[in-house]
Design a protein around this motif. Sequence first.
Motif, PDB file in Angstrom:
ATOM      1  N   VAL A 180       0.816  -1.319   0.186  1.00  0.00           N
ATOM      2  CA  VAL A 180       0.469   0.238  -0.009  1.00  0.00           C
ATOM      3  C   VAL A 180       0.491   1.563   0.061  1.00  0.00           C
ATOM      4  N   GLY A 181       1.530   1.482   0.775  1.00  0.00           N
ATOM      5  CA  GLY A 181       2.788   2.610   0.789  1.00  0.00           C
ATOM      6  C   GLY A 181       3.323   2.304  -0.299  1.00  0.00           C
ATOM      7  N   LEU A 182       3.976   1.298  -1.187  1.00  0.00           N
ATOM      8  CA  LEU A 182       4.781   1.742  -2.889  1.00  0.00           C
ATOM      9  C   LEU A 182       3.399   1.917  -3.998  1.00  0.00           C
ATOM     10  N   LYS A 183       2.141   2.713  -2.893  1.00  0.00           N
ATOM     11  CA  LYS A 183       1.005   2.745  -4.476  1.00  0.00           C
ATOM     12  C   LYS A 183       0.149   1.583  -5.059  1.00  0.00           C
ATOM     13  N   MET A 184       0.235   0.926  -4.646  1.00  0.00           N
ATOM     14  CA  MET A 184      -0.190  -0.299  -5.349  1.00  0.00           C
ATOM     15  C   MET A 184      -1.904  -0.668  -4.835  1.00  0.00           C
ATOM     16  N   LYS A 185      -2.498  -1.909  -5.856  1.00  0.00           N
ATOM     17  CA  LYS A 185      -3.567  -1.495  -5.708  1.00  0.00           C
ATOM     18  C   LYS A 185      -3.394  -3.150  -4.900  1.00  0.00           C
ATOM     19  N   VAL A 186      -4.142  -3.089  -4.188  1.00  0.00           N
ATOM     20  CA  VAL A 186      -3.692  -4.449  -3.429  1.00  0.00           C
ATOM     21  C   VAL A 186      -5.372  -5.417  -2.912  1.00  0.00           C
ATOM     22  N   LEU A 187      -5.055  -6.298  -3.615  1.00  0.00           N
ATOM     23  CA  LEU A 187      -6.427  -7.850  -3.015  1.00  0.00           C
ATOM     24  C   LEU A 187      -5.583  -9.097  -2.238  1.00  0.00           C
ATOM     25  N   ALA A 188      -6.549  -9.238  -1.083  1.00  0.00           N
ATOM     26  CA  ALA A 188      -6.260 -10.648  -0.313  1.00  0.00           C
ATOM     27  C   ALA A 188      -6.958 -10.931  -0.168  1.00  0.00           C
ATOM     28  N   TYR A 189      -6.711 -12.292   0.005  1.00  0.00           N
ATOM     29  CA  TYR A 189      -7.640 -13.977  -0.322  1.00  0.00           C
ATOM     30  C   TYR A 189      -6.529 -14.661   0.845  1.00  0.00           C
ATOM     31  N   ASP A 190      -7.291 -14.361   2.303  1.00  0.00           N
ATOM     32  CA  ASP A 190      -7.673 -15.568   3.432  1.00  0.00           C
ATOM     33  C   ASP A 190      -9.060 -15.791   3.941  1.00  0.00           C
ATOM     34  N   PRO A 191      -9.178 -16.831   3.873  1.00  0.00           N
ATOM     35  CA  PRO A 191     -10.953 -17.579   4.315  1.00  0.00           C
ATOM     36  C   PRO A 191     -10.818 -16.987   5.741  1.00  0.00           C
ATOM     37  N   PHE A 192      -9.229 -16.385   6.772  1.00  0.00           N
ATOM     38  CA  PHE A 192      -9.848 -15.854   8.146  1.00  0.00           C
ATOM     39  C   PHE A 192      -9.443 -14.320   8.358  1.00  0.00           C
ATOM     40  N   LEU A 193      -9.570 -13.798   7.048  1.00  0.00           N
ATOM     41  CA  LEU A 193      -9.422 -12.383   7.711  1.00  0.00           C
ATOM     42  C   LEU A 193     -10.780 -11.349   7.114  1.00  0.00           C
ATOM     43  N   SER A 194     -10.635 -10.202   8.159  1.00  0.00           N
ATOM     44  CA  SER A 194     -12.355 -10.173   8.307  1.00  0.00           C
ATOM     45  C   SER A 194     -11.715  -8.936   7.679  1.00  0.00           C
ATOM     46  N   ASP A 195     -13.622  -7.927   7.945  1.00  0.00           N
ATOM     47  CA  ASP A 195     -14.134  -6.945   6.881  1.00  0.00           C
ATOM     48  C   ASP A 195     -12.909  -6.173   7.433  1.00  0.00           C
ATOM     49  N   GLU A 196     -13.042  -6.105   9.026  1.00  0.00           N
ATOM     50  CA  GLU A 196     -12.283  -4.810   9.700  1.00  0.00           C
ATOM     51  C   GLU A 196     -11.317  -5.348   9.897  1.00  0.00           C
ATOM     52  N   ARG A 197     -10.631  -5.588   9.713  1.00  0.00           N
ATOM     53  CA  ARG A 197      -8.825  -5.999   9.531  1.00  0.00           C
ATOM     54  C   ARG A 197      -8.101  -5.738   8.204  1.00  0.00           C
ATOM     55  N   ALA A 198      -9.014  -6.273   6.945  1.00  0.00           N
ATOM     56  CA  ALA A 198      -8.840  -5.555   5.695  1.00  0.00           C
ATOM     57  C   ALA A 198      -9.163  -4.219   5.493  1.00  0.00           C
TER      58      ALA A 198
END
Length: 531
Positions: free
Chosen positions: A163-181
């Motif tokens: 994110v600091g490098l100004k990239m658009k980041v997509l994350a796949y993680d079955p345990f990733l919550s909306d709040e954490r994302a």
Amino acid sequence: MAPKVLVSDKLSETAVQIFRDNGIEVDFLPTLGKEPEKLIELIHNYDGLAIRSNTKVTDKILERATNLKVIGRAGIGVDNVDIPAASKKGVIVMNTPYGNMITTAEHAIAMMFAVARQIPEASASTHAGKWEKSKFMGVELTGKTLGVIGAGNIGGIVCDRAVGLKMKVLAYDPFLSDERAAKLGVTKVKLAELLKRADFITLHVPLTDKTRNILSRENLAKTKKGVRIINCARGGLVDEEALADMLKEGHVAGAAFDVFAKEPATENPLFGLPNVVCTPHLGASTTEAQENVALQVAQQMSAYLNTGAVENALNMPSVTAEEAKVMGPWLKLAEHLGAFIGQMTDEPIKAINILYDGKVAEMNLDALGCSAIAGVMKASNPDVNLVSAPIQAAERGVQVSRTTQAKSGVFDAFVKLTVVTDTRERSIAGTVFSDGKPRFIQIKGINIDAEIGEHMLYTTNKDVPGIIGTLGRIVGENGVNIANFTLGRTEPGKDAIALLYVDEAVNDVVIGKLKETGLFQNVSPLEFAVA
């Protein structure tokens, strides 16, 4: 008599001094780990063994470790320790899961830069006296889409850096919550969407049955043309032969690998291909990381040997000796309840609720809760332990709550675990019988009485004739022996479940044949650590 520790791999003098400062006698023999026969001869003299990756702690070594109480691994990976044998011997195995997170994440970012700008090839060309400026046309990272598979500790750091490098980041993680994302500044997506959209893909998951070949030939074919793949996590997450083919075909523009399916990697399908950057498992190889994990393991082992305090143990709950006598079976039950739901859940978990009924409500609920959470989390990360599981759950925005109540039913005590996701709730309850063995007593609100085994098979179906016969016939025809068979239903003709305790793991062939019958809504093989 002062405890005695053997350091059989390279640790810094500062780490060795920590043992001495805590009144522990130390033998610093940093090459002994490469001499297993000699280690077998000497191991009986020590209360503790501090290691890195060179020392292989096998069952043969543990057989001779008559005084050994704790093994401390300076680092996260414990593939070189026979943990079941250590547990059987009563030896605690500790690791240092957080000492090299930043280092590994930085290496992944460095590898991404290297493959984006073809730095290794350009460097070799220039060293050879060539000046091939036009040959090495790279791409910028700014504005590109990075797909991060696994947004846990290390993956989360990679997300932050990207994110600091100004990239658009997509994350796949079955345990990733909306709040954490949201906190990470990333977009949570399904794997299929990540494969379709990402310009770069980096992996940060452990190697499990669920993640093995997560980038299979089939999934690699779904990626965006020109994608670049980075793997600094574990070998075996990517089908290396398929990736090599797609690099040659031009579908994949580049790859950067620090880990390989077979290590040490002296040959590999990726070696020698243009725009493939390879390093020899250097993810944790920085001065800072190596020092951090060395100091941490010395502090942890010293605390245990002097006071009995347990931190980052992979095979022991954090309870006192007095509590362990009573709580041991209940701790195992809590883990089994969590493991059941963890293996059955493949979407982000929002909440874990634990109900303690009867006499169990008077026990060490912190330890029981940690055991249940660890059971849930181990389905996605087998390296998790009783200490790190609550931390990981909190980082992923999982709300953990507990409720206690007086004896409310036929059992003197029971534990009920409920997991909440966006689409459903799953619940399971269990108790410990007078023989000290944990049992499942309720699943999905359906009462049962199920013995827990290492290998199990769980099915859901409508209560119709032929279920028992079909299950018995298909597993029997495929050489799977049933040790225990438990059934339950809500009412005649309605929802029903079956839980089989079998002698060996149920393979995909059996699962496929059961599904083909059309009788079962769900067919799930389950594994439990019963030792």
